[in-house]
Motif scaffolding. Structure first.
Motif, PDB file in Angstrom:
ATOM      1  N   SER A 145       0.818  -1.208   0.000  1.00 24.48           N
ATOM      2  CA  SER A 145       0.000   0.000   0.000  1.00 24.48           C
ATOM      3  C   SER A 145       0.852   1.257   0.000  1.00 24.48           C
ATOM      4  O   SER A 145       0.345   2.341  -0.198  1.00 24.48           O
ATOM      5  N   ASN A 179       3.694   0.926  -3.835  1.00 26.61           N
ATOM      6  CA  ASN A 179       3.009   0.921  -5.125  1.00 26.61           C
ATOM      7  C   ASN A 179       2.139   2.143  -5.330  1.00 26.61           C
ATOM      8  O   ASN A 179       1.492   2.279  -6.357  1.00 26.61           O
ATOM      9  N   VAL A 180       2.113   3.030  -4.344  1.00 25.96           N
ATOM     10  CA  VAL A 180       1.410   4.299  -4.511  1.00 25.96           C
ATOM     11  C   VAL A 180       2.421   5.270  -5.091  1.00 25.96           C
ATOM     12  O   VAL A 180       3.213   5.888  -4.380  1.00 25.96           O
ATOM     13  N   TYR A 235      -1.975  -7.550  -5.776  1.00 24.56           N
ATOM     14  CA  TYR A 235      -2.352  -6.221  -5.304  1.00 24.56           C
ATOM     15  C   TYR A 235      -2.782  -5.419  -6.509  1.00 24.56           C
ATOM     16  O   TYR A 235      -2.137  -5.469  -7.555  1.00 24.56           O
ATOM     17  N   LEU A 242      -4.534  -1.612  -8.024  1.00 19.83           N
ATOM     18  CA  LEU A 242      -4.693  -0.184  -7.753  1.00 19.83           C
ATOM     19  C   LEU A 242      -5.456   0.469  -8.901  1.00 19.83           C
ATOM     20  O   LEU A 242      -5.447  -0.011 -10.036  1.00 19.83           O
ATOM     21  N   TRP A 243      -6.092   1.583  -8.585  1.00 17.99           N
ATOM     22  CA  TRP A 243      -6.682   2.453  -9.590  1.00 17.99           C
ATOM     23  C   TRP A 243      -5.999   3.810  -9.511  1.00 17.99           C
ATOM     24  O   TRP A 243      -5.821   4.360  -8.417  1.00 17.99           O
ATOM     25  N   TYR A 244      -5.639   4.313 -10.697  1.00 16.39           N
ATOM     26  CA  TYR A 244      -5.077   5.642 -10.815  1.00 16.39           C
ATOM     27  C   TYR A 244      -5.991   6.462 -11.697  1.00 16.39           C
ATOM     28  O   TYR A 244      -6.626   5.946 -12.616  1.00 16.39           O
ATOM     29  N   PHE A 267      -2.822   8.393  -7.597  1.00 21.75           N
ATOM     30  CA  PHE A 267      -3.384   7.213  -6.949  1.00 21.75           C
ATOM     31  C   PHE A 267      -4.788   7.504  -6.441  1.00 21.75           C
ATOM     32  O   PHE A 267      -5.061   8.572  -5.878  1.00 21.75           O
ATOM     33  N   SER A 283      -6.870   1.267  -3.711  1.00 22.80           N
ATOM     34  CA  SER A 283      -6.220  -0.018  -3.969  1.00 22.80           C
ATOM     35  C   SER A 283      -6.924  -1.135  -3.214  1.00 22.80           C
ATOM     36  O   SER A 283      -7.775  -0.880  -2.337  1.00 22.80           O
ATOM     37  N   SER A 343      -6.038  -5.357  -1.806  1.00 15.64           N
ATOM     38  CA  SER A 343      -5.207  -6.551  -1.738  1.00 15.64           C
ATOM     39  C   SER A 343      -6.013  -7.749  -2.209  1.00 15.64           C
ATOM     40  O   SER A 343      -7.243  -7.779  -2.079  1.00 15.64           O
ATOM     41  N   CYS A 348      -6.367   0.988 -14.385  1.00 16.34           N
ATOM     42  CA  CYS A 348      -6.263  -0.134 -13.480  1.00 16.34           C
ATOM     43  C   CYS A 348      -4.817  -0.620 -13.508  1.00 16.34           C
ATOM     44  O   CYS A 348      -4.170  -0.595 -14.579  1.00 16.34           O
ATOM     45  N   LYS A 394       0.051  -5.620  -9.326  1.00 15.16           N
ATOM     46  CA  LYS A 394       1.412  -5.968  -8.891  1.00 15.16           C
ATOM     47  C   LYS A 394       1.529  -7.484  -8.797  1.00 15.16           C
ATOM     48  O   LYS A 394       0.634  -8.144  -8.288  1.00 15.16           O
TER      49      LYS A 394
END
Lengths: 117, 115
Positions: free
Chosen positions: A101, A104-105, B32, B34-36, B46, B49, B51, B90, B93
């Motif tokens: 967290s 990766n940000v 993992y 994430l959305w940006y 960012f 996110s 998990s 999207c 990782k």
């Protein structure tokens, strides 16, 4: 707070010319990255660095070189530019942590648009 | 070989309604997500996110849902606002890549929220 600063913002090159994109971050982040964005392809990782003096290849490293001589700077070089390197380049940084967290940000710069004729 | 796919290049919704952005992935080694969000002439920022051990994460108007069996995640924005108009990426990782920001991004979906 500037965050991540990229220079130049725009550049036009002729095939075969060389250039360097500069990236500077003022957040004391350990990790730095260079991504390229192309239509229909999303962002793809070129090279990255996990600390001063270290670099590693990403997804699409061919035709590029990088250096991280100082913690705050990450340079992307094109030795002999090709039209296929026409793209928008984004530098990013993140801090070192064992938690995804955090690392990766990514904090991105505003991008550098490169056109190779 | 696009490991993270956003099959809808664009989406248009009315202000106040729900926006649902979808993302599919092919690699079961992603752990993992994430959305940006990206505005024109700016870098991505960012957003939220999740998990792989969870199936939902919520942050204000934004909720991300993960369906591991279907290798699918979605971003819900409720209610949508004109300021949400942007390109949404999207990203994922891989297990074993360490926590180093080596992300695989989708192609992006352009969201337009109409007043």
């Amino acid at each position: 707070n500037a965050g991540v600063t990229q220079t130049p913002k725009f550049r036009v090159l002729k095939t075969g010319q060389s250039m360097t994109l500069l990236c500077a971050q003022d957040m004391n982040h350990e990790y730095m990255y260079w991504y390229r964005q192309d239509p229909g392809m999303g962002l793809r990782l070129i090279h990255y660095s996990v600390g001063e003096g270290t670099t590693a290849k990403g997804e699409v490293p061919d035709g590029y070189n990088v250096s991280r001589l100082k913690k705050q700077n990450f340079l992307l070089g094109l030795e002999s530019a090709a039209p296929s390197q026409t793209s928008v380049y984004f530098c990013a940084s993140s801090y070192s942590t064992r938690f995804p967290s955090g690392a990766n940000v990514l904090t991105f710069g505003a991008g550098s648009r490169l056109t190779v004729l | 070989d696009q490991q993270v796919k956003q099959n809808s290049p664009s989406l248009s919704v009315q202000e106040g309604r729900i926006s649902i952005l979808n993302c599919d992935y092919t690699n079961s080694m992603f752990d993992y997500f994430l959305w940006y969000k990206k505005y024109p002439a700016e870098g991505p920022t960012f957003l939220i996110s999740i998990s792989s051990i969870k199936d939902k994460n919520e942050d204000g108007r934004f909720t991300v849902f993960l369906n591991k069996s279907a290798k699918h995640l979605s971003l819900h924005i409720v209610p949508s606002q004109p300021g949400d108009s942007a390109v949404y990426f999207c990203a994922a990782k891989k297990v074993g890549s360490g926590n180093t920001g080596k992300l695989i991004f989708g192609q992006g979906t352009t969201l337009q929220v109409k007043p």
